[in-house]
Design a protein around this motif. Sequence first.
Motif, PDB file in Angstrom:
ATOM      1  N   GLY A 119      22.606  66.537  29.038  1.00 14.56           N
ATOM      2  CA  GLY A 119      22.366  67.399  27.889  1.00 14.56           C
ATOM      3  C   GLY A 119      23.613  67.863  27.160  1.00 14.56           C
ATOM      4  N   ARG A 120      24.774  67.681  27.748  1.00 12.84           N
ATOM      5  CA  ARG A 120      26.012  68.078  27.068  1.00 12.84           C
ATOM      6  C   ARG A 120      26.253  67.217  25.836  1.00 12.84           C
ATOM      7  NH1 ARG A 120      30.761  67.718  31.178  1.00 12.84           N
ATOM      8  NH2 ARG A 120      29.390  66.121  32.141  1.00 12.84           N
ATOM      9  N   VAL A 121      26.747  67.854  24.781  1.00 16.16           N
ATOM     10  CA  VAL A 121      27.104  67.143  23.560  1.00 16.16           C
ATOM     11  C   VAL A 121      28.594  67.359  23.328  1.00 16.16           C
ATOM     12  CG1 VAL A 121      26.717  66.895  21.083  1.00 16.16           C
ATOM     13  CG2 VAL A 121      24.801  67.487  22.587  1.00 16.16           C
ATOM     14  N   LEU A 122      29.350  66.278  23.335  1.00 20.99           N
ATOM     15  CA  LEU A 122      30.806  66.341  23.187  1.00 20.99           C
ATOM     16  C   LEU A 122      31.190  65.805  21.820  1.00 20.99           C
ATOM     17  CD1 LEU A 122      31.694  64.798  26.669  1.00 20.99           C
ATOM     18  CD2 LEU A 122      31.225  67.200  26.123  1.00 20.99           C
ATOM     19  N   GLU A 178      27.026  58.017  32.444  1.00 18.94           N
ATOM     20  CA  GLU A 178      26.463  59.316  32.094  1.00 18.94           C
ATOM     21  C   GLU A 178      26.170  59.448  30.604  1.00 18.94           C
ATOM     22  OE1 GLU A 178      28.438  62.777  34.075  1.00 18.94           O
ATOM     23  OE2 GLU A 178      29.873  61.234  34.721  1.00 18.94           O
ATOM     24  N   VAL A 179      26.511  58.432  29.815  1.00 21.32           N
ATOM     25  CA  VAL A 179      26.372  58.498  28.361  1.00 21.32           C
ATOM     26  C   VAL A 179      24.963  58.112  27.931  1.00 21.32           C
ATOM     27  CG1 VAL A 179      27.176  57.531  26.175  1.00 21.32           C
ATOM     28  CG2 VAL A 179      28.825  58.045  28.007  1.00 21.32           C
ATOM     29  N   GLU A 180      24.347  58.998  27.159  1.00 22.41           N
ATOM     30  CA  GLU A 180      23.021  58.738  26.606  1.00 22.41           C
ATOM     31  C   GLU A 180      23.122  58.049  25.248  1.00 22.41           C
ATOM     32  OE1 GLU A 180      18.971  58.545  26.262  1.00 22.41           O
ATOM     33  OE2 GLU A 180      20.038  59.345  28.001  1.00 22.41           O
ATOM     34  N   SER A 181      23.990  58.574  24.384  1.00 22.44           N
ATOM     35  CA  SER A 181      24.135  57.993  23.043  1.00 22.44           C
ATOM     36  C   SER A 181      25.482  58.385  22.463  1.00 22.44           C
ATOM     37  CB  SER A 181      23.011  58.465  22.117  1.00 22.44           C
ATOM     38  OG  SER A 181      23.101  59.865  21.897  1.00 22.44           O
ATOM     39  N   VAL A 182      25.915  57.622  21.468  1.00 25.83           N
ATOM     40  CA  VAL A 182      27.195  57.858  20.811  1.00 25.83           C
ATOM     41  C   VAL A 182      27.005  57.692  19.306  1.00 25.83           C
ATOM     42  CG1 VAL A 182      29.608  57.131  20.589  1.00 25.83           C
ATOM     43  CG2 VAL A 182      28.437  56.906  22.792  1.00 25.83           C
ATOM     44  N   VAL A 220      28.608  46.187  29.192  1.00 22.68           N
ATOM     45  CA  VAL A 220      29.299  46.591  27.958  1.00 22.68           C
ATOM     46  C   VAL A 220      28.347  46.494  26.774  1.00 22.68           C
ATOM     47  CG1 VAL A 220      31.187  46.045  26.372  1.00 22.68           C
ATOM     48  CG2 VAL A 220      31.567  45.913  28.840  1.00 22.68           C
ATOM     49  N   LEU A 221      27.563  45.429  26.715  1.00 27.45           N
ATOM     50  CA  LEU A 221      26.622  45.266  25.608  1.00 27.45           C
ATOM     51  C   LEU A 221      25.532  46.329  25.643  1.00 27.45           C
ATOM     52  CD1 LEU A 221      26.254  41.370  25.495  1.00 27.45           C
ATOM     53  CD2 LEU A 221      27.755  42.851  24.144  1.00 27.45           C
ATOM     54  N   ALA A 222      25.100  46.706  26.833  1.00 28.01           N
ATOM     55  CA  ALA A 222      24.110  47.786  26.940  1.00 28.01           C
ATOM     56  C   ALA A 222      24.694  49.098  26.428  1.00 28.01           C
ATOM     57  CB  ALA A 222      23.651  47.927  28.384  1.00 28.01           C
ATOM     58  N   MET A 223      25.974  49.329  26.705  1.00 21.72           N
ATOM     59  CA  MET A 223      26.636  50.526  26.178  1.00 21.72           C
ATOM     60  C   MET A 223      26.727  50.439  24.656  1.00 21.72           C
ATOM     61  SD  MET A 223      28.089  53.449  26.904  1.00 21.72           S
ATOM     62  CE  MET A 223      28.654  53.389  28.614  1.00 21.72           C
ATOM     63  N   ILE A 237      29.350  62.357  21.466  1.00 19.31           N
ATOM     64  CA  ILE A 237      28.830  61.708  22.668  1.00 19.31           C
ATOM     65  C   ILE A 237      27.809  62.640  23.321  1.00 19.31           C
ATOM     66  CG2 ILE A 237      29.400  60.764  24.943  1.00 19.31           C
ATOM     67  CD1 ILE A 237      32.215  60.178  23.875  1.00 19.31           C
ATOM     68  N   VAL A 238      26.596  62.151  23.478  1.00 18.61           N
ATOM     69  CA  VAL A 238      25.536  62.910  24.147  1.00 18.61           C
ATOM     70  C   VAL A 238      25.413  62.380  25.576  1.00 18.61           C
ATOM     71  CG1 VAL A 238      23.106  63.553  24.145  1.00 18.61           C
ATOM     72  CG2 VAL A 238      24.322  63.278  21.971  1.00 18.61           C
TER      73      VAL A 238
END
Length: 477
Positions: A410-413, A312-316, A375-378, A405-406
């Motif tokens: 759309g949630r931003v944590l 579910e993670v878009e970006s960090v 893992v590398l894609a993450m 963490i986006v």
Amino acid sequence: MTMSTTVENISETTEEAAQVFARNAVAVGFDDLPEGVAEMTGKAIMDTLGVILPASTTSVEARLLAEHVLDFGGKGESTVLGFGTKAPAWLAGYVNGAMVNCGDYSDLHPDAAHISSPVVPAALALAERQGGVSGRDLITAVAVGVDLQCRLTRAAAAQPGGVMAPWHPAPVFGVFGAALACSKLLGLDVNQTVDALGIAFTQAAGTQEIVFGKDSTIRGFGHAVPGEVGVRAAQLAQLGISGVRNSLDGPRGLWNTYYRGIYDRELLLGGLGTRYDVLNDGFKPWPSCAFTHVFVDMVQELQRENGFAGDEVESVLVTVGDFARGQTEPLEEWRRPANSMLAKLSVPFTVATVLHTGNVTIADYAEEKRVDGEVLAMADRITSRFDPQYNFVSGAGFPGGEIEIVLRDGRVLRRQQPRAYGHPLKPMSWDGLIAKFRDCAAYSARTVPPADLDQAVEGFRTLESVDDVGALIALVG
């Protein structure tokens, strides 16, 4: 803030610090240890022995070293842990010392880093050689050795501007701490103990290049020399071989030669015998560099609070200080670390691992996991920013960090933490340490029978009641 001591402001009548430490070590007994010191030292002994075991299967270098040393032969005195084979005590101490930090899993004092791992391998090897060493005696010897290791490291941190000295405290100070612990186990008198410290001083060496150099896997062996030298220095002193008498304060002693005469004498000697900084020790819940831990902890906290999965993670975005910046940039390099040791140092790779799996374990740094496509894609979704408020200041503990963490919905944590789980202000419990010990034992090259593991856990949990620690080591060695 304490003031630094320099060579210019030490009186000519000031007693050599090695003499002070020797006299204290000879005098102290188990019942003299302040409340909590014996228990914390017992935890450090169990944890240190435990983190040695996985190297027997997860580190190619450790296996090659063990085979090389065992090929020498010699009197089988002490166990090469994880392999179940014995070697002369000083060689067993050397190999066990080399393996203790291969997993980057050993204890972590917030102001002095690894204080037990340079001392415990030597003490275990010598205790096993001696035979009949009680848990109380082992705890007392390790307590004074670890205390010296911590005091030396903290005293040396008093550099102008908090700048990190070039010397690596584990091998440089570790030979002193290990020698003091081994001298205590042998029952040496004050003069012999000073000799042992002076003999150890001739072997004190090692720079931070072993940490920062990226072109080798020798980093894990940084604690090897104290494991050997501690045993050998004490044995030589027992034979009557004299050592340097002014190893710490001499004109060409440790402080003047290695630290330009700049150190904090109050941190070195203040409260000796009553102040034990092992009470402020911490233990690693994850087998990676301490500068990655605050980010692992923050990810897990956010996952518990928000219930999201890695897909579910878009970006960090991780916010780091200067030290962690060196383990984050250039991003392309640290997203794909070249070997397992660098993977343990990498903030992007380690964060990617916990996001993908929910945890960071010994198995997550195996070669096949280091090149795992998911893992590398993450890791490719992780970026960083620098904030000097999280800079490392020597003697001020490990800095915190921030993470954003986006999620794809759309949630931003966001989270900010000053410290990670495992820090003495956020400590691991006995149950947590025992679970870690059991997990480490599962990676041992020598299979540990479940009944033996249960008996060993109980023995370490009640170490002060054990009559012979050699029998305890045999259960898991």
